[in-house]
Design an enzyme around this catalytic site. Structure first.
Site, PDB file in Angstrom:
ATOM      1  N   CYS A 306       0.847  -1.199   0.000  1.00  0.00           N
ATOM      2  CA  CYS A 306       0.000   0.000   0.000  1.00  0.00           C
ATOM      3  C   CYS A 306       0.876   1.241   0.000  1.00  0.00           C
ATOM      4  CB  CYS A 306      -0.918  -0.014   1.221  1.00  0.00           C
ATOM      5  SG  CYS A 306      -1.932   1.473   1.396  1.00  0.00           S
ATOM      6  N   CYS A 308      -0.092   4.304   0.961  1.00  0.00           N
ATOM      7  CA  CYS A 308      -0.573   5.369   1.848  1.00  0.00           C
ATOM      8  C   CYS A 308       0.514   5.782   2.834  1.00  0.00           C
ATOM      9  CB  CYS A 308      -1.834   4.915   2.586  1.00  0.00           C
ATOM     10  SG  CYS A 308      -1.520   3.840   4.013  1.00  0.00           S
ATOM     11  N   CYS A 311       1.113   3.029   5.693  1.00  0.00           N
ATOM     12  CA  CYS A 311       1.794   1.779   5.333  1.00  0.00           C
ATOM     13  C   CYS A 311       3.217   2.018   4.836  1.00  0.00           C
ATOM     14  CB  CYS A 311       0.989   1.024   4.287  1.00  0.00           C
ATOM     15  SG  CYS A 311      -0.594   0.383   4.913  1.00  0.00           S
ATOM     16  N   HIS A 338      -5.135   5.941   5.647  1.00  0.00           N
ATOM     17  CA  HIS A 338      -5.090   4.680   4.922  1.00  0.00           C
ATOM     18  C   HIS A 338      -6.383   4.442   4.156  1.00  0.00           C
ATOM     19  CE1 HIS A 338      -4.485   0.437   3.975  1.00  0.00           C
ATOM     20  NE2 HIS A 338      -5.737   0.275   4.386  1.00  0.00           N
TER      21      HIS A 338
END
Length: 373
Positions: A306, A308, A311, A338
């Site tokens: 991920c 974001c 993460c 997230h």
């Protein structure tokens, strides 16, 4: 030139899914798109810079809440909502109708509009098509939503018919009230409850006004998914292909997929930010309840790969669980960032699949791996 225009890039050959671009006075954004909800001139817990970084091209704010607090005159004094909240992208404002009609016994509907009690201090307030348009003109949003009644589910045909006809009369009043507005586009909302005949009648009436965009309202209000999809698939075919199509109040991956598959361009919902504040993370395989004990010693990120903030900076499930259980604001912010990124990335991948001609495969693969529970 119209304030809001739609440009079709590609339509999927086997479904109604389409990729396009919507142009507004505050920039253009690709579709299909999910709009983060900034009810009170802020997306809860997220800065405008963070919204730009995660890829949001447009956000939604709420006429009802801003009408009550801080009031349209203060926002007008600040130079409009864009300057007030320090957001230079596009803004859509809903009309306040849904919030008013969700007040139940605290409101009264007449032909003129809706009288209600403020949820803040109990004071008596009034919203009509003209007042809603006046507020939205003061806010200076790019896309202005018509004042309508969101028909509850279930509702009998007699009630739904009377409500839909009144919503259409209100739409004409909204259009007339916006006649002198510059740099704003009014979207009409197709209502009709769960009745195909009412949806067909109202779609014909709304589109006859030649507005810059159209929304489908009154779905995802508690009806079964199968009924929602039936009404959606029928209604969207009645909307012009050269204008944006907006499905209101939808924000879960399965419903977003359904909407895109039937040709919807725009979506909004408080779901990703609300569940984040309740300790839930959205992932490609389903939802994670971060309070659950299974995450206590899990030192992996929410989702591998991920992009974001949460993460890619290595914040682990164990750490986030600790923050959520300790009621630390930072934990809720990490989950909010997230979830918002997840939905932006979800829409980006759907758009890429439409352009590549692989949307049907994307749809089937996601539904095979996604677990709602």
């Amino acid at each position: 030139m119209a304030a809001i225009t739609y440009e079709l890039i590609r339509k999927d050959e086997t479904t109604g899914a389409r990729a396009g671009v919507i142009h507004t006075p505050h920039g253009s954004f690709p579709t299909p798109i999910f709009m983060p909800v900034g009810t009170q001139a802020t997306v809860k817990g997220v800065s405008p810079d963070e919204l730009r970084e995660l890829g949001a091209g447009i956000i939604l704010s709420n006429t009802y809440h801003l009408f009550l607090r801080p009031g349209m005159e203060l926002v007008r004094e600040a130079g409009g909502l864009h300057r007030f909240m320090h957001w230079d992208g596009a803004i859509l404002t809903d009309s306040g109708g849904f919030q008013v009609f969700s007040l139940g016994d605290l409101r009264k509907i007449t032909e003129e509009g809706a009288t209600f009690r403020s949820h803040i201090d109990g004071s008596k307030k009034f919203l009509s098509p003209e007042v809603s348009m006046e507020v939205q003109k003061a806010l200076g949003s790019d896309i202005v939503m018509a004042f309508d009644e969101c028909i509850p589910y279930p509702a009998d045909h007699t009630y739904a018919k009377a409500s839909t006809e009144r919503t259409q009369r209100w739409l004409v009043r909204c259009r007339d009230a916006m006649a002198d507005a510059e740099g704003q586009g009014l979207f009409g909302i197709v209502q009709g409850g769960m009745y195909r005949d009412l949806r067909a009648w109202h779609a014909a009436e709304v589109t006859a006004l030649e507005l810059p965009g159209y929304a489908i309202g009154g779905l995802s209000v508690g009806e079964p998914h199968e009924l929602m999809e039936e009404i959606l698939s029928y209604t969207v075919e009645l909307l012009p292909a050269n204008k944006p199509r907006y499905l209101m109040g939808v924000g879960t991956p399965d419903y977003l997929l359904t909407g895109v598959r039937h040709g919807i361009d725009m979506f909004d919902c408080v779901f990703p930010t609300r569940v984040a504040r309740n300790g839930m993370a959205m992932t490609w395989t389903g939802r994670l309840v971060m309070k659950n004990a299974v995450h206590t010693h899990d030192h992996t990120v929410i989702e591998e790969g991920c992009g974001c903030y949460t993460c890619r900076n290595g914040y682990t499930r164990a750490y986030i669980r600790h923050l959520v259980r300790a009621e630390e604001i930072f934990g809720l912010r990490l989950l909010t960032l997230h979830n918002l990124y997840f939905l932006q990335e979800f829409m980006r991948r759907m758009r890429a699949a439409i352009i590549a001609g692989t949307f049907s495969a994307f749809y089937q693969d996601f539904m095979n791996h996604y677990h709602k529970k």
